[in-house]
Design a protein around this motif. Structure first.
Motif, PDB file in Angstrom:
ATOM      1  N   PHE A   5      -9.659  -4.587   1.057  1.00  0.00           N
ATOM      2  CA  PHE A   5     -10.505  -3.923   2.034  1.00  0.00           C
ATOM      3  C   PHE A   5     -11.942  -3.842   1.534  1.00  0.00           C
ATOM      4  CE2 PHE A   5      -6.451  -2.222   3.546  1.00  0.00           C
ATOM      5  CZ  PHE A   5      -6.626  -2.337   4.911  1.00  0.00           C
ATOM      6  N   ALA A  23     -12.152   1.010   3.346  1.00  0.00           N
ATOM      7  CA  ALA A  23     -11.413   1.910   2.459  1.00  0.00           C
ATOM      8  C   ALA A  23     -11.873   3.355   2.675  1.00  0.00           C
ATOM      9  CB  ALA A  23     -11.603   1.502   0.999  1.00  0.00           C
ATOM     10  N   SER A  28      -5.644  -4.652  -1.962  1.00  0.00           N
ATOM     11  CA  SER A  28      -5.446  -4.957  -0.542  1.00  0.00           C
ATOM     12  C   SER A  28      -6.631  -5.687   0.073  1.00  0.00           C
ATOM     13  CB  SER A  28      -5.163  -3.672   0.241  1.00  0.00           C
ATOM     14  OG  SER A  28      -3.961  -3.090  -0.213  1.00  0.00           O
ATOM     15  N   LYS A  62      -1.079   5.768   5.646  1.00  0.00           N
ATOM     16  CA  LYS A  62      -1.468   6.768   4.645  1.00  0.00           C
ATOM     17  C   LYS A  62      -0.991   8.153   5.066  1.00  0.00           C
ATOM     18  CE  LYS A  62      -5.181   8.981   4.831  1.00  0.00           C
ATOM     19  NZ  LYS A  62      -6.498   9.549   4.960  1.00  0.00           N
ATOM     20  N   LEU A  97      -6.810  -0.028  -2.585  1.00  0.00           N
ATOM     21  CA  LEU A  97      -7.260  -0.524  -1.283  1.00  0.00           C
ATOM     22  C   LEU A  97      -8.283  -1.645  -1.441  1.00  0.00           C
ATOM     23  CD1 LEU A  97      -7.617   2.758   0.788  1.00  0.00           C
ATOM     24  CD2 LEU A  97      -6.070   0.862   1.269  1.00  0.00           C
ATOM     25  N   PHE A 113      -3.541   1.214   8.469  1.00  0.00           N
ATOM     26  CA  PHE A 113      -3.556   1.765   7.114  1.00  0.00           C
ATOM     27  C   PHE A 113      -3.752   3.283   7.135  1.00  0.00           C
ATOM     28  CE2 PHE A 113      -3.522  -2.491   5.616  1.00  0.00           C
ATOM     29  CZ  PHE A 113      -3.127  -2.434   4.298  1.00  0.00           C
ATOM     30  N   PHE A 143       0.833  -1.204   0.000  1.00  0.00           N
ATOM     31  CA  PHE A 143       0.000   0.000   0.000  1.00  0.00           C
ATOM     32  C   PHE A 143       0.872   1.261   0.000  1.00  0.00           C
ATOM     33  CE2 PHE A 143      -2.239   3.221   2.680  1.00  0.00           C
ATOM     34  CZ  PHE A 143      -3.232   3.559   1.775  1.00  0.00           C
TER      35      PHE A 143
END
Length: 199
Positions: free
Chosen positions: A152, A157, A150, A83, A146, A79, A39
Motif C-alpha cells: 500500500f 495505509a 502488502s 482490520k 501494510l 482492508f 494482512f
C-alpha cells in the motif's frame, strides 16, 4: 496493487452492483483474497480465523452490492473492513497465538537455490526480522506490514489505520530503525572470502 488493475476493479464493482454479476464477484474475491488473508493472519495469528474474516468481508460486499459503486477505493475499503473485523476478533480472543515461522520463511525465500550455509543465514535473518517485527508495537507493526508487505502507498495505509500520512512515515521509520539495530551480521560470514577481503 493486486493482480487486477484499478480500472478493472471499478469495472467489477459496476458489474456486481448493477447486474449482480457473480463472475465479477468471484474475480474480485480471487484478486483480493491473498493480500487480505495475509494482512488478517498477521494480526490474528490464526489461518482459520483469517479465512473466516475474509469470507465475512466478501459476504458484506455481496449483501451491500447495490451500493458498491459508491465506494471510491474498494481495496482500501476491504482492508479497513478486515482490520475492524480483526480487531473485534482480537477483543474476543484476548490471547496470542504464535505465527508459523516455517511458512513465513518459505514465503519469503521461495525457491532460492543457494548453498546450505547461505540458506541457514537467510533463514536466521528472516527469523530475526520476523521476531523484531512481531515485537514492535501493534500500530507500528500494522503500518510496516501494510506498506512493506502488502504494497500500500502511505496514504492508503493511513486511511486503513485511520491515522495521518505523517504517522505512517514515523511508524515505518521506527520499525526500520529497530530492524536495522537488531540485524548484526558478520560481513565475512555473509560475503564470499575473496570479496570480504576487499573490505
Amino acid at each position: 496493487m493486486d493482480s487486477v488493475a484499478e480500472l478493472r476493479i471499478q469495472e467489477l464493482q459496476t458489474r456486481i452492483s448493477r447486474f449482480d454479476d457473480q463472475q465479477a464477484y468471484k474475480e474480485l474475491y480471487i484478486s483480493f483474497y491473498p493480500s487480505l488473508f495475509h494482512f488478517i493472519r498477521d494480526m490474528i495469528k490464526s489461518r482459520q480465523v483469517a479465512e473466516e474474516i475474509v469470507s465475512d468481508v466478501f459476504m458484506k460486499i455481496w449483501e451491500n452490492r447495490k451500493t458498491l459503486e459508491n465506494i471510491l477505493n474498494l481495496r482500501v475499503y476491504c482492508f479497513v473492513a478486515a482490520k475492524n473485523l480483526s480487531l473485534n476478533q482480537l477483543e474476543k480472543q484476548k490471547r496470542e497465538i504464535t505465527c508459523d515461522i516455517d511458512e513465513f520463511a518459505h514465503r519469503i525465500t521461495g525457491n532460492m537455490t543457494a548453498d546450505p550455509e547461505q540458506l541457514m543465514i537467510s533463514e536466521e535473518m528472516l527469523k530475526l526480522i520476523h521476531e523484531v517485527v512481531e515485537a514492535i508495537p501493534s500500530r507500528c507493526r500494522m503500518a510496516f506490514k501494510l506498506v512493506k508487505e502488502s504494497g500500500f502507498r502511505y496514504k492508503e495505509a493511513a486511511e486503513i489505520l485511520n491515522v495521518s500520512v505523517k504517522t505512517i512515515e514515523n511508524q515505518l521509520a521506527i520499525a526500520i530503525k529497530k530492524i536495522h539495530n537488531a540485524i548484526h551480521f558478520d560481513i565475512h560470514r555473509s560475503i564470499p572470502l575473496g570479496v570480504a577481503n576487499q573490505f
